[in-house]
Design a protein around this motif. Structure first.
Motif, PDB file in Angstrom:
ATOM      1  N   GLN A  69     -91.782 -22.388  27.451  1.00 46.43           N
ATOM      2  CA  GLN A  69     -91.831 -23.763  27.943  1.00 46.43           C
ATOM      3  C   GLN A  69     -92.410 -23.755  29.347  1.00 46.43           C
ATOM      4  N   VAL A  70     -93.249 -24.742  29.660  1.00 47.76           N
ATOM      5  CA  VAL A  70     -93.881 -24.800  30.972  1.00 47.76           C
ATOM      6  C   VAL A  70     -93.326 -25.965  31.777  1.00 47.76           C
ATOM      7  N   ASP A  71     -93.047 -25.715  33.050  1.00 46.89           N
ATOM      8  CA  ASP A  71     -92.661 -26.761  33.979  1.00 46.89           C
ATOM      9  C   ASP A  71     -93.946 -27.386  34.510  1.00 46.89           C
ATOM     10  N   GLU A  72     -94.193 -28.624  34.166  1.00 45.00           N
ATOM     11  CA  GLU A  72     -95.456 -29.282  34.507  1.00 45.00           C
ATOM     12  C   GLU A  72     -95.617 -29.500  36.009  1.00 45.00           C
ATOM     13  N   GLU A  73     -94.532 -29.439  36.771  1.00 44.64           N
ATOM     14  CA  GLU A  73     -94.623 -29.605  38.219  1.00 44.64           C
ATOM     15  C   GLU A  73     -94.975 -28.292  38.907  1.00 44.64           C
ATOM     16  N   SER A  74     -94.206 -27.252  38.622  1.00 44.75           N
ATOM     17  CA  SER A  74     -94.408 -25.972  39.308  1.00 44.75           C
ATOM     18  C   SER A  74     -95.434 -25.079  38.615  1.00 44.75           C
ATOM     19  N   GLY A  75     -95.621 -25.296  37.298  1.00 48.47           N
ATOM     20  CA  GLY A  75     -96.502 -24.416  36.528  1.00 48.47           C
ATOM     21  C   GLY A  75     -95.842 -23.134  36.093  1.00 48.47           C
ATOM     22  N   VAL A  76     -94.539 -22.992  36.309  1.00 49.11           N
ATOM     23  CA  VAL A  76     -93.801 -21.797  35.907  1.00 49.11           C
ATOM     24  C   VAL A  76     -93.448 -21.894  34.426  1.00 49.11           C
ATOM     25  N   PHE A  77     -93.509 -20.759  33.729  1.00 52.93           N
ATOM     26  CA  PHE A  77     -93.217 -20.705  32.297  1.00 52.93           C
ATOM     27  C   PHE A  77     -91.822 -20.128  32.064  1.00 52.93           C
ATOM     28  N   PHE A  78     -90.958 -20.895  31.372  1.00 47.94           N
ATOM     29  CA  PHE A  78     -89.660 -20.354  30.976  1.00 47.94           C
ATOM     30  C   PHE A  78     -89.870 -19.505  29.731  1.00 47.94           C
ATOM     31  N   VAL A  79     -89.607 -18.207  29.845  1.00 50.57           N
ATOM     32  CA  VAL A  79     -89.857 -17.275  28.742  1.00 50.57           C
ATOM     33  C   VAL A  79     -88.567 -16.739  28.130  1.00 50.57           C
ATOM     34  N   GLY A  80     -87.426 -17.046  28.745  1.00 52.86           N
ATOM     35  CA  GLY A  80     -86.147 -16.601  28.203  1.00 52.86           C
ATOM     36  C   GLY A  80     -85.901 -15.115  28.337  1.00 52.86           C
ATOM     37  N   ILE A  81     -86.528 -14.480  29.330  1.00 51.28           N
ATOM     38  CA  ILE A  81     -86.339 -13.053  29.588  1.00 51.28           C
ATOM     39  C   ILE A  81     -85.740 -12.915  30.979  1.00 51.28           C
ATOM     40  N   PHE A  82     -84.596 -12.252  31.052  1.00 51.52           N
ATOM     41  CA  PHE A  82     -83.862 -12.176  32.306  1.00 51.52           C
ATOM     42  C   PHE A  82     -83.797 -10.738  32.806  1.00 51.52           C
ATOM     43  N   MET A  83     -84.086 -10.571  34.079  1.00 50.54           N
ATOM     44  CA  MET A  83     -84.071  -9.242  34.671  1.00 50.54           C
ATOM     45  C   MET A  83     -82.642  -8.754  34.838  1.00 50.54           C
ATOM     46  N   THR A  84     -82.410  -7.511  34.448  1.00 44.54           N
ATOM     47  CA  THR A  84     -81.086  -6.919  34.608  1.00 44.54           C
ATOM     48  C   THR A  84     -80.914  -6.458  36.050  1.00 44.54           C
ATOM     49  N   ILE A  97     -94.526 -19.148  44.181  1.00 43.39           N
ATOM     50  CA  ILE A  97     -94.687 -19.985  42.987  1.00 43.39           C
ATOM     51  C   ILE A  97     -93.374 -20.091  42.217  1.00 43.39           C
ATOM     52  N   ASN A  98     -92.637 -18.991  42.157  1.00 41.04           N
ATOM     53  CA  ASN A  98     -91.429 -18.894  41.331  1.00 41.04           C
ATOM     54  C   ASN A  98     -90.288 -18.296  42.158  1.00 41.04           C
ATOM     55  N   PRO A  99     -89.743 -19.060  43.104  1.00 37.19           N
ATOM     56  CA  PRO A  99     -88.755 -18.492  44.033  1.00 37.19           C
ATOM     57  C   PRO A  99     -87.466 -17.999  43.376  1.00 37.19           C
ATOM     58  N   ASP A 100     -87.113 -18.537  42.211  1.00 38.29           N
ATOM     59  CA  ASP A 100     -85.860 -18.141  41.548  1.00 38.29           C
ATOM     60  C   ASP A 100     -86.097 -17.125  40.433  1.00 38.29           C
ATOM     61  N   PHE A 101     -87.165 -16.311  40.558  1.00 36.72           N
ATOM     62  CA  PHE A 101     -87.543 -15.404  39.472  1.00 36.72           C
ATOM     63  C   PHE A 101     -86.444 -14.413  39.107  1.00 36.72           C
ATOM     64  N   ARG A 102     -85.562 -14.104  40.026  1.00 35.41           N
ATOM     65  CA  ARG A 102     -84.504 -13.115  39.737  1.00 35.41           C
ATOM     66  C   ARG A 102     -83.506 -13.622  38.709  1.00 35.41           C
ATOM     67  N   THR A 103     -83.372 -14.935  38.571  1.00 35.08           N
ATOM     68  CA  THR A 103     -82.310 -15.490  37.734  1.00 35.08           C
ATOM     69  C   THR A 103     -82.753 -16.534  36.720  1.00 35.08           C
ATOM     70  N   ASN A 104     -83.966 -17.064  36.830  1.00 36.32           N
ATOM     71  CA  ASN A 104     -84.296 -18.246  36.014  1.00 36.32           C
ATOM     72  C   ASN A 104     -84.968 -17.942  34.679  1.00 36.32           C
ATOM     73  N   GLY A 105     -85.224 -16.668  34.370  1.00 41.80           N
ATOM     74  CA  GLY A 105     -85.841 -16.334  33.092  1.00 41.80           C
ATOM     75  C   GLY A 105     -87.248 -16.860  32.946  1.00 41.80           C
ATOM     76  N   SER A 106     -87.940 -17.060  34.064  1.00 44.55           N
ATOM     77  CA  SER A 106     -89.275 -17.656  34.041  1.00 44.55           C
ATOM     78  C   SER A 106     -90.309 -16.737  34.669  1.00 44.55           C
ATOM     79  N   TYR A 107     -91.542 -16.871  34.202  1.00 46.42           N
ATOM     80  CA  TYR A 107     -92.661 -16.061  34.671  1.00 46.42           C
ATOM     81  C   TYR A 107     -93.754 -16.961  35.244  1.00 46.42           C
ATOM     82  N   VAL A 108     -94.715 -16.322  35.903  1.00 47.15           N
ATOM     83  CA  VAL A 108     -95.856 -17.008  36.507  1.00 47.15           C
ATOM     84  C   VAL A 108     -97.117 -16.713  35.690  1.00 47.15           C
ATOM     85  N   GLY A 109     -97.937 -17.739  35.481  1.00 46.59           N
ATOM     86  CA  GLY A 109     -99.222 -17.558  34.819  1.00 46.59           C
ATOM     87  C   GLY A 109    -100.331 -17.356  35.846  1.00 46.59           C
TER      88      GLY A 109
END
Length: 254
Positions: free
Chosen positions: A175-190, A213-225
């Protein structure tokens, strides 16, 4: 189609790169690859399978002595909405920590590009990727130039690339956030994965660009395109980096 084995340079670790087309993706292979991926970043097995089957092939890296999987990279390619243009899509990339910094994923990308270029010599080639911070850093640092995904296109080129990114996301149930452009991929870093990287790593320019681009990458399960063209300067930069990493002295025990 039988898997193709390519022995890497004698200066690299004892690793083979195996090319496996989608029609040969057996349940056993997907379980094997998911086990490695899930150990690095938590991911549902069915989610992994959906993404895998959306690709054309996978390069699997195996230790030559034990045949154990130490990494993999999925790939596919196809036309996009620009004249004589094709996109190469870098799918899921995972490499065991002990086998990183050796240019395996860069060699994989160059191999796939040149194979597709031979089949479509008159096409301009783009590379599109929806990446974790680690994949983003390792690829963008090897480039002369790249561009983050733009959710609001301003040019015909950006519109064609936006359409390609959104189609890619749909195929993998992202799923893509149309505002930030970040993609929710459902993969979480351990915590173990994050703990392998010192604070200085996240201070590198590419890592800071990712976090912007993706400040919450450690916890949000989202990636950058992001995307780039296989221009002469990018090809030269990729080739230089790949050769340098492959010739780097390695510990023969791994």
């Amino acid at each position: 189609m039988l898997p193709h084995l390519l022995r890497l340079s004698r200066h690299t670790p004892p690793v083979l790169m195996e090319t496996i087309p989608r029609e040969a993706f057996s349940p056993g292979l997907l379980r094997e690859l998911h086990a490695l991926a899930n150990n690095l970043m938590a991911e549902d097995e069915e989610h992994f399978r959906v993404h895998a089957l959306s690709n054309d092939l996978v390069h699997v890296f195996r230790r030559r002595d034990t045949r154990a999987v130490v990494g993999f990279q999925f790939w596919k390619a196809g036309p996009i909405g620009l004249p004589r243009a094709r996109a190469i899509y870098g799918g899921k990339l995972r490499i065991q920590p002990a086998f990183r910094q050796r240019g395996l994923h860069l060699l994989s990308g160059l191999t796939f590009f040149f194979q597709d270029k031979l089949q479509h010599p008159l096409s301009r080639h783009y590379r599109l990727s929806i990446a974790s911070p680690f994949g983003f850093v390792s690829i963008t640092e090897a480039l002369a130039r790249y561009h983050p995904f733009q959710p609001r296109a301003r040019t015909l080129e950006e519109q064609a690339l936006r359409d390609a990114f959104l189609a890619l996301a749909r195929e993998s149930d992202f799923q893509v956030d149309e505002e930030s452009g970040v993609f929710f991929v459902g993969i979480f870093m351990t915590p173990e994965t994050l703990g392998r990287y010192p604070p200085a790593y996240f201070g590198r320019p590419s890592a800071r660009a990712y976090a912007a681009i993706n400040p919450d990458f450690r916890t949000n399960g989202s990636y950058v395109g992001f995307w780039f063209r296989f221009t002469p300067d990018n090809l030269a930069a990729l080739t230089r980096t790949t050769v340098r990493k492959m010739l780097r002295r390695q510990d023969a025990s791994v």
